[in-house]
Enzyme design. Structure first.
Site, PDB file in Angstrom:
ATOM      1  N   ASN A 260       0.870  -1.181   0.000  1.00 28.92           N
ATOM      2  CA  ASN A 260       0.000   0.000   0.000  1.00 28.92           C
ATOM      3  C   ASN A 260       0.902   1.225   0.000  1.00 28.92           C
ATOM      4  O   ASN A 260       1.484   1.568   1.025  1.00 28.92           O
ATOM      5  CB  ASN A 260      -0.903  -0.031   1.241  1.00 28.92           C
ATOM      6  CG  ASN A 260      -1.758   1.221   1.370  1.00 28.92           C
ATOM      7  OD1 ASN A 260      -1.807   2.048   0.444  1.00 28.92           O
ATOM      8  ND2 ASN A 260      -2.417   1.372   2.508  1.00 28.92           N
TER       9      ASN A 260
ATOM     10  N   LYS B 248       0.074   4.249  -0.309  1.00 29.68           N
ATOM     11  CA  LYS B 248      -0.580   5.444   0.266  1.00 29.68           C
ATOM     12  C   LYS B 248      -0.351   6.643  -0.670  1.00 29.68           C
ATOM     13  O   LYS B 248      -0.298   6.456  -1.874  1.00 29.68           O
ATOM     14  CB  LYS B 248      -0.101   5.669   1.698  1.00 29.68           C
ATOM     15  CG  LYS B 248      -0.252   4.395   2.546  1.00 29.68           C
ATOM     16  CD  LYS B 248      -0.046   4.584   4.017  1.00 29.68           C
ATOM     17  CE  LYS B 248      -0.229   3.236   4.729  1.00 29.68           C
ATOM     18  NZ  LYS B 248      -0.082   3.324   6.177  1.00 29.68           N
TER      19      LYS B 248
ATOM     20  N   HIS C  12      -9.508   0.966   5.207  1.00 30.30           N
ATOM     21  CA  HIS C  12      -8.221   1.280   5.836  1.00 30.30           C
ATOM     22  C   HIS C  12      -8.433   2.260   6.993  1.00 30.30           C
ATOM     23  O   HIS C  12      -9.256   3.162   6.903  1.00 30.30           O
ATOM     24  CB  HIS C  12      -7.246   1.868   4.816  1.00 30.30           C
ATOM     25  CG  HIS C  12      -5.845   1.879   5.331  1.00 30.30           C
ATOM     26  ND1 HIS C  12      -5.389   2.828   6.213  1.00 30.30           N
ATOM     27  CD2 HIS C  12      -4.809   1.018   5.116  1.00 30.30           C
ATOM     28  CE1 HIS C  12      -4.130   2.549   6.520  1.00 30.30           C
ATOM     29  NE2 HIS C  12      -3.757   1.463   5.869  1.00 30.30           N
TER      30      HIS C  12
ATOM     31  N   GLU D 276      -6.803   4.721   7.954  1.00 29.12           N
ATOM     32  CA  GLU D 276      -6.616   6.140   7.628  1.00 29.12           C
ATOM     33  C   GLU D 276      -7.879   6.727   7.013  1.00 29.12           C
ATOM     34  O   GLU D 276      -8.205   7.895   7.219  1.00 29.12           O
ATOM     35  CB  GLU D 276      -5.394   6.303   6.705  1.00 29.12           C
ATOM     36  CG  GLU D 276      -4.104   6.086   7.492  1.00 29.12           C
ATOM     37  CD  GLU D 276      -2.944   5.504   6.695  1.00 29.12           C
ATOM     38  OE1 GLU D 276      -2.964   5.568   5.449  1.00 29.12           O
ATOM     39  OE2 GLU D 276      -2.015   4.968   7.335  1.00 29.12           O
TER      40      GLU D 276
ATOM     41  N   GLU E  79      -5.030  -4.909  10.657  1.00 25.23           N
ATOM     42  CA  GLU E  79      -4.017  -3.872  10.859  1.00 25.23           C
ATOM     43  C   GLU E  79      -4.308  -3.122  12.157  1.00 25.23           C
ATOM     44  O   GLU E  79      -5.125  -2.190  12.164  1.00 25.23           O
ATOM     45  CB  GLU E  79      -4.037  -2.866   9.701  1.00 25.23           C
ATOM     46  CG  GLU E  79      -3.764  -3.462   8.348  1.00 25.23           C
ATOM     47  CD  GLU E  79      -3.233  -2.424   7.351  1.00 25.23           C
ATOM     48  OE1 GLU E  79      -2.155  -2.653   6.814  1.00 25.23           O
ATOM     49  OE2 GLU E  79      -3.891  -1.392   7.149  1.00 25.23           O
TER      50      GLU E  79
ATOM     51  N   GLY F  59       2.678   2.528  10.812  1.00 21.62           N
ATOM     52  CA  GLY F  59       3.601   3.652  10.650  1.00 21.62           C
ATOM     53  C   GLY F  59       4.281   4.073  11.945  1.00 21.62           C
ATOM     54  O   GLY F  59       4.887   5.139  12.020  1.00 21.62           O
TER      55      GLY F  59
ATOM     56  N   SER G  19       3.748  -1.860  10.284  1.00 18.17           N
ATOM     57  CA  SER G  19       5.209  -1.851  10.486  1.00 18.17           C
ATOM     58  C   SER G  19       5.884  -3.169  10.123  1.00 18.17           C
ATOM     59  O   SER G  19       6.819  -3.601  10.794  1.00 18.17           O
ATOM     60  CB  SER G  19       5.554  -1.441  11.921  1.00 18.17           C
ATOM     61  OG  SER G  19       5.119  -0.119  12.179  1.00 18.17           O
TER      62      SER G  19
HETATM   63  P1  13P Z   1       3.145   0.599   7.653  1.00 16.49           P
HETATM   64  O1  13P Z   1       3.691  -0.671   7.059  1.00 16.49           O
HETATM   65  O2  13P Z   1       3.837   1.832   7.143  1.00 16.49           O
HETATM   66  O3  13P Z   1       3.052   0.528   9.138  1.00 16.49           O
HETATM   67  O4  13P Z   1       1.641   0.734   7.102  1.00 16.49           O
HETATM   68  C1  13P Z   1       0.777  -0.350   7.213  1.00 16.49           C
HETATM   69  C2  13P Z   1      -0.457  -0.045   6.456  1.00 16.49           C
HETATM   70  O5  13P Z   1      -1.231   0.816   6.828  1.00 16.49           O
HETATM   71  C3  13P Z   1      -0.707  -0.793   5.213  1.00 16.49           C
HETATM   72  O6  13P Z   1      -1.993  -0.564   4.737  1.00 16.49           O
END
Ligand code: 13P
Length: 256
Positions: free
Chosen positions: A11, A13, A100, A102, A172, A178, A218
């Site tokens: 992903n 982003k 997601h 976010e 997740e 992150g 992560s």
């Molecule tokens: P990170 O791997 O940067 O923690 O992000 C995970 C994520 O949100 C994948 O959709």
């Protein structure tokens, strides 16, 4: 012997320009040798602007697919700034990420909207990577299972069994996204097993055993192996580390 697919998805982003993205994609394909192996599938989820430009790079590859990061609930119309499932399907996109954290957090997407998005994606032949996970506060208050159960049931469990087979679930934990804080392999296993149990209650053993459940939060080359060894962890949804071709491919190579 399980028959479910092992999958690693990246992903990206809101990162990379199209030219940077093309370079990253080509580097990933090259390091993978043009195939998803040892994973059954690799899914690249770049920003919308990249999807059409990326398709030609995948014509000679094996089991490497494109995913979008969002989709609207309607086929078309006066929805300024939105992208429909028909548009994504038209340019050869196979997957879409829905739910997601976010999008739940920053764009206020709730369970009802997410169910509509899932139904819309499936209606037009897109497969769905559906994300669930508790926040740090919910985790500390021991509400993880309760929250994840609500997210899974409300968005997915009205689907018919044949529709549900086009769903990948990504667990997740929000506190691990992150932040550099990864869930321990034991904790990930416990939550994945809990989710598979919910699927079993609703759709039966066969579908539950066939459902791919990814871990996200992560993931790095140094922790991917231990996570992927867990019996109910069927791969990963990788954020930050998917923006580096070497790291991403090292993660894919740890699929067992
Ligand atoms: P990170 O791997 O940067 O923690 O992000 C995970 C994520 O949100 C994948 O959709």
């Amino acid at each position: 012997m399980t028959m479910r697919k092992k999958i690693v998805a990246g992903n990206w982003k809101m990162n990379t320009t199209v030219s940077e993205g093309k370079q990253l994609l080509q580097d990933i394909i090259k390091l993978l040798g043009g195939t998803s192996e040892p994973a059954d599938e690799v899914i690249i989820c770049p920003p919308f602007t990249h999807l059409y430009a990326f398709k030609p790079f995948l014509s000679d590859t094996k089991n490497i697919y494109l995913g979008a990061q969002n989709v609207h609930t309607e086929d078309s119309g006066a929805y300024t700034g939105e992208i429909s499932a028909i548009m994504l399907k038209d340019i050869g996109v196979d997957y879409v990420i829905i739910g997601h954290s976010e999008r739940r957090q920053y764009f206020k997407e709730d369970d009802i909207l997410l169910r509509q998005k899932v139904e819309q994606a499936l209606k037009h032949g897109l497969k769905v990577i559906f994300c669930v996970g508790e926040t740090e506060d919910e985790y500390e208050r021991n509400h993880s299972e309760h929250v994840v159960k609500r997210q899974v049931i409300s968005a997915l469990f009205t689907l018919e069994p044949d529709q549900f087979q086009n769903i990948i679930i990504a667990y997740e934990p929000v506190w691990a996204i992150g932040t550099g804080k990864t869930a321990t392999p034991d904790y990930a296993q416990k939550m994945h097993s809990f989710i598979r149990g919910l699927v079993k209650q609703r759709y039966g053993e066969k579908i539950a055993e066939g459902t791919t459940i990814l871990y996200g939060g992560s993931i790095k080359p140094s922790n991917a192996g231990a996570l992927f060894q867990q019996p109910d962890v069927d791969g990963g949804l990788v954020g930050g580390a998917s923006l580096d071709a070497q790291s991403f491919v090292e993660i894919v190579k740890q699929i067992s």
